[in-house]
Design a protein around this motif. Structure first.
Motif, PDB file in Angstrom:
ATOM      1  N   GLU A  27       0.749  -1.229   0.081  1.00 28.34           N
ATOM      2  CA  GLU A  27       0.081   0.008  -0.095  1.00 28.34           C
ATOM      3  C   GLU A  27       0.942   1.242   0.030  1.00 28.34           C
ATOM      4  OE1 GLU A  27      -3.169   2.316   3.023  1.00 28.34           O
ATOM      5  OE2 GLU A  27      -2.549   0.074   3.219  1.00 28.34           O
TER       6      GLU A  27
ATOM      7  N   SER B 223       2.877   2.208  -3.467  1.00 30.60           N
ATOM      8  CA  SER B 223       2.003   2.758  -4.395  1.00 30.60           C
ATOM      9  C   SER B 223       1.883   4.164  -4.100  1.00 30.60           C
ATOM     10  CB  SER B 223       0.648   2.119  -4.259  1.00 30.60           C
ATOM     11  OG  SER B 223       1.054   0.694  -4.725  1.00 30.60           O
ATOM     12  N   ILE B 224       1.680   4.326  -2.649  1.00 34.27           N
ATOM     13  CA  ILE B 224       1.687   5.894  -2.446  1.00 34.27           C
ATOM     14  C   ILE B 224       3.070   6.713  -2.642  1.00 34.27           C
ATOM     15  CG2 ILE B 224       1.322   7.513  -0.401  1.00 34.27           C
ATOM     16  CD1 ILE B 224      -0.712   5.208   0.973  1.00 34.27           C
TER      17      ILE B 224
ATOM     18  N   ASP C  89       5.355   5.692  -4.891  1.00 33.53           N
ATOM     19  CA  ASP C  89       5.219   5.824  -6.293  1.00 33.53           C
ATOM     20  C   ASP C  89       4.807   7.038  -6.894  1.00 33.53           C
ATOM     21  OD1 ASP C  89       6.761   3.659  -6.631  1.00 33.53           O
ATOM     22  OD2 ASP C  89       5.232   2.309  -7.222  1.00 33.53           O
ATOM     23  N   ARG C  90       3.373   7.268  -6.377  1.00 32.23           N
ATOM     24  CA  ARG C  90       2.615   8.202  -7.081  1.00 32.23           C
ATOM     25  C   ARG C  90       3.002   9.534  -6.527  1.00 32.23           C
ATOM     26  NH1 ARG C  90      -1.620   4.661  -5.250  1.00 32.23           N
ATOM     27  NH2 ARG C  90      -1.720   5.983  -3.324  1.00 32.23           N
ATOM     28  N   GLU C  91       3.444   9.910  -5.120  1.00 30.28           N
ATOM     29  CA  GLU C  91       3.899  11.140  -4.672  1.00 30.28           C
ATOM     30  C   GLU C  91       5.325  11.600  -5.252  1.00 30.28           C
ATOM     31  OE1 GLU C  91       4.644  13.605  -0.737  1.00 30.28           O
ATOM     32  OE2 GLU C  91       3.171  12.121  -0.672  1.00 30.28           O
ATOM     33  N   TYR C  92       6.018  10.672  -5.578  1.00 35.83           N
ATOM     34  CA  TYR C  92       7.628  11.024  -5.943  1.00 35.83           C
ATOM     35  C   TYR C  92       7.813  10.604  -7.478  1.00 35.83           C
ATOM     36  CZ  TYR C  92       8.399  11.869  -1.042  1.00 35.83           C
ATOM     37  OH  TYR C  92       8.130  12.152   0.217  1.00 35.83           O
ATOM     38  N   GLU C  93       6.759  10.343  -8.138  1.00 35.55           N
ATOM     39  CA  GLU C  93       7.012  10.143  -9.743  1.00 35.55           C
ATOM     40  C   GLU C  93       7.723  11.277 -10.220  1.00 35.55           C
ATOM     41  OE1 GLU C  93       7.180   8.060 -13.332  1.00 35.55           O
ATOM     42  OE2 GLU C  93       6.158   7.029 -11.568  1.00 35.55           O
TER      43      GLU C  93
END
Length: 182
Positions: free
Chosen positions: A29, A32-33, A35-39
């Motif tokens: 979980e 994934s968070i 990944d989204r925040e630091y892409e």
């Protein structure tokens, strides 16, 4: 004290608080968070040794975006089951972090002293951003006003072992979080 008796080792486990499966689910979980925040952003995970090394390894494997890793070490427990109140930074990172989004990876926030000191030390080096992820939080023990940005589990005021957390350098190898029987 060198512990060689497996029966004595196992007798110190009061009960399992957080299972291996529960940890695995939370890691997926939060991976994934992150990944989204630091892409698309330069990410540096800074692990606080020794307790967070297993958490860092598993978290890193659950983050699919490119990232770097660094280590710091601090000591406040020495050989007991309660914090000494004194925090010593025994290993610092040498690299320039001003071009990174830094995520401090901590095993447990107890009194908050250790993490507050590390956070202030890193903030003074002007990273692009600075946040904290902790495996465990024990808010009842807090003496410094400090909260993580991401907390996988909040636990009651018990001394815990396993998944990197120790008592006298033992129990880090347990794949779950357990309450220690004193």
């Amino acid at each position: 004290m060198i512990m060689t008796d497996k029966n004595n080792f196992e007798k110190r486990i009061e009960r399992v608080l957080i299972s291996e499966d529960e940890i695995r689910q939370k890691l997926a979980e939060y991976g994934s968070i992150i990944d989204r925040e630091y892409e698309g952003k330069p990410l540096l995970l800074v692990s606080v040794l020794k307790g967070a090394f297993i958490f860092l390894a598993d978290l890193s494997r659950n983050i699919s975006i490119p990232h770097e890793i660094a280590f710091m070490a601090a000591q406040s427990y020495f050989d007991g089951t309660t914090s000494s109140g004194n925090v010593n930074i025994t290993l610092d990172i040498a690299q320039d972090i001003s071009n990174y989004n830094v995520l401090i990876v901590e095993d447990i926030i107890d009194t908050g002293r250790t993490l507050s000191l590390i956070y202030d030390k890193l903030r003074a080096r002007a990273p692009l951003s600075l946040k904290v992820i902790t495996l465990l939080d024990k808010p009842e023990r807090r003496v410094v006003d400090f909260n993580a940005d991401y907390t996988l589990f909040t636990i009651p005021d018990h001394f815990v072992i396993g998944y990197g957390l120790d008592c006298g350098e033992y129990y880090r190898n347990l794949p779950y979080i357990a309450q220690y029987r004193e």
